[in-house]
Write an enzyme that holds these catalytic residues in place. Sequence first.
Site, PDB file in Angstrom:
ATOM      1  N   ASP A 275       0.876  -1.203  -0.103  1.00 37.68           N
ATOM      2  CA  ASP A 275      -0.039  -0.022   0.029  1.00 37.68           C
ATOM      3  C   ASP A 275       0.826   1.260   0.006  1.00 37.68           C
ATOM      4  O   ASP A 275       0.606   2.273  -0.695  1.00 37.68           O
ATOM      5  CB  ASP A 275      -0.937   0.066   1.165  1.00 37.68           C
TER       6      ASP A 275
ATOM      7  N   GLU B  82       4.146  -0.017   7.865  1.00 40.48           N
ATOM      8  CA  GLU B  82       3.093  -0.737   7.215  1.00 40.48           C
ATOM      9  C   GLU B  82       3.670  -1.691   6.095  1.00 40.48           C
ATOM     10  O   GLU B  82       3.844  -2.743   6.337  1.00 40.48           O
ATOM     11  CB  GLU B  82       1.969   0.044   6.781  1.00 40.48           C
TER      12      GLU B  82
ATOM     13  N   GLU C 257      -2.193   9.139  -0.251  1.00 36.14           N
ATOM     14  CA  GLU C 257      -3.491   8.109   0.492  1.00 36.14           C
ATOM     15  C   GLU C 257      -4.714   8.669   0.701  1.00 36.14           C
ATOM     16  O   GLU C 257      -5.725   8.146   0.421  1.00 36.14           O
ATOM     17  CB  GLU C 257      -2.802   7.549   1.952  1.00 36.14           C
TER      18      GLU C 257
ATOM     19  N   HIS D 238       0.928   6.253  -2.245  1.00 34.71           N
ATOM     20  CA  HIS D 238      -0.150   5.246  -1.866  1.00 34.71           C
ATOM     21  C   HIS D 238      -0.846   5.238  -3.489  1.00 34.71           C
ATOM     22  O   HIS D 238      -1.661   5.988  -3.386  1.00 34.71           O
ATOM     23  CB  HIS D 238      -1.129   5.786  -0.593  1.00 34.71           C
TER      24      HIS D 238
END
Length: 520
Positions: free
Chosen positions: A83, A89, A364, A385
Amino acid sequence: DTYYLRGTGQDELLEPHFTSHGFRYLRLDAYPGPVNPADFTAVALYSDMPATGSFSCSDPLVNQLQHNIQWGQNGNFLDVPTDCPQRDERLGWTGDAEVFSRTASFNRDANSFFAKWLGDLAADQGPDGAVPFVVPSMPFTRGKNLIGAAGWSDAATVIPWDLYTLYGDRRTLAVQYPSMQRWVQYIQNKSRNNLWDTGFQFGDWLAFDVDDDNGGRSAVTSHALVAQCFWARSTQILLDAATVLGKTADAATYAASLARIKAAFVREYVTPGGALMSNTQTAYVLALQFDMLPENLRAQAAERLVQNVADYDTHLTTGFLGTPYLCQVLSRFGHADVAYKLLLQKTYPSWLYPVTMGATTMWERWNSMRPDSTFAPPSMTSFNHYAYGAIGDWLYTTVAGLDAAAPGYHQLVVRPQPGGGFTQATATLETGYGPARSHWHTSGDQLTLDVTVPPNATATVYVPTTAPGSVREGNRPLDASRGLPAGPAQAGYQPVQVGSGQYHFTAAWAPKATAALGSH
């Protein structure tokens, strides 16, 4: 990582082999002497996927958007489709990959990349068919807590079908077919009265919202409505896949199931007047994109979508699941002019707002950085993202007009929808048959369309024109005897059947003709 130079004056090399980092800036502290930027080179690292597609147009901000889409993909397609590459992450979130797979497969040859990752997905799939939110799975997404979610877990069906349609990859479709079936059966087992309205859902993740929303301006779409649409989408894909693979009994089963799912959608989420339970852009986009509504309700639903866009002063309000299809639906139902206005919107929320803020990859959130340069919110925001970059598919297939009409581009359709004040747009793609290209250019009351059809392929070319009789190829009238049979004119286009080769079409054009172009 922290690395201290030995200070011996000799060249030193540090090249980590088991980690990577996403970054935009390099900070130097206590550097001895003047800094020469030419002394520093950043190494871009991503899976070896040959670049295959390109897009450009007459608008420099949209060209920067395409640049951001491509580099968002480069920064995240490293072994798995992460992502984001720059925080703690960096996981293979299925929802991001699902919405972006068509765009990704235009920009680069991602067939093998996705085929391998789909194998990982099937391996991580639960015994009841649940597909984890991230692949490879992590402790928080596996074991007894493994559940599936609409739009995320549907990567199990959507991406194999995309690989088939874009690459003609029947083998991956056959290999993944049992996994696809298990996922749809999982939904069936979770449903009640043909409605998937149980369990956790992400919904239309990161859609437009307003703090202290007393005025009800936040674009909150019912999670159950979204789930029902994606259940229908995956069932339709299984029906199509079963047909391709010669599984006629399965095809009949899924056709019957699909009818029940759509009937339940209309019964539960559509008023007698045709309004949806959730009055959001995403609700209408998904209902129209996945053909959830009867034919007689679709045009009015598209009008409601247009009105919703106007209610937000020509801004999008969609999140991860509605955004990929917003402009596609508007174009399909005769509102390409509205789609262009959304594309060219420069204030939040919009695709070009991050570009005006200096973005070099996709964000994002629509407001990952506010106009005053503060982050929103710092606890969860990313500047690399790729999910919202799914607009690329519309740029390639509708603005430039280059799309597959048969698996693997054995047959092409070239149907550009000029608009937005653009004077030209170009898409090129290295297909399995060779290079394909669509380039249109307008000047005054004339339009030119240059088309390349690869060897052993055919194409239907829709020449945009306000006067079908004006269409010429190579300065000559269309003539079936020359292998250029022209069909009847339709909604602002003159269709022409062509074989492999290069073609130069000219036609009469009106600068404000965009709204007259028909749906397809």
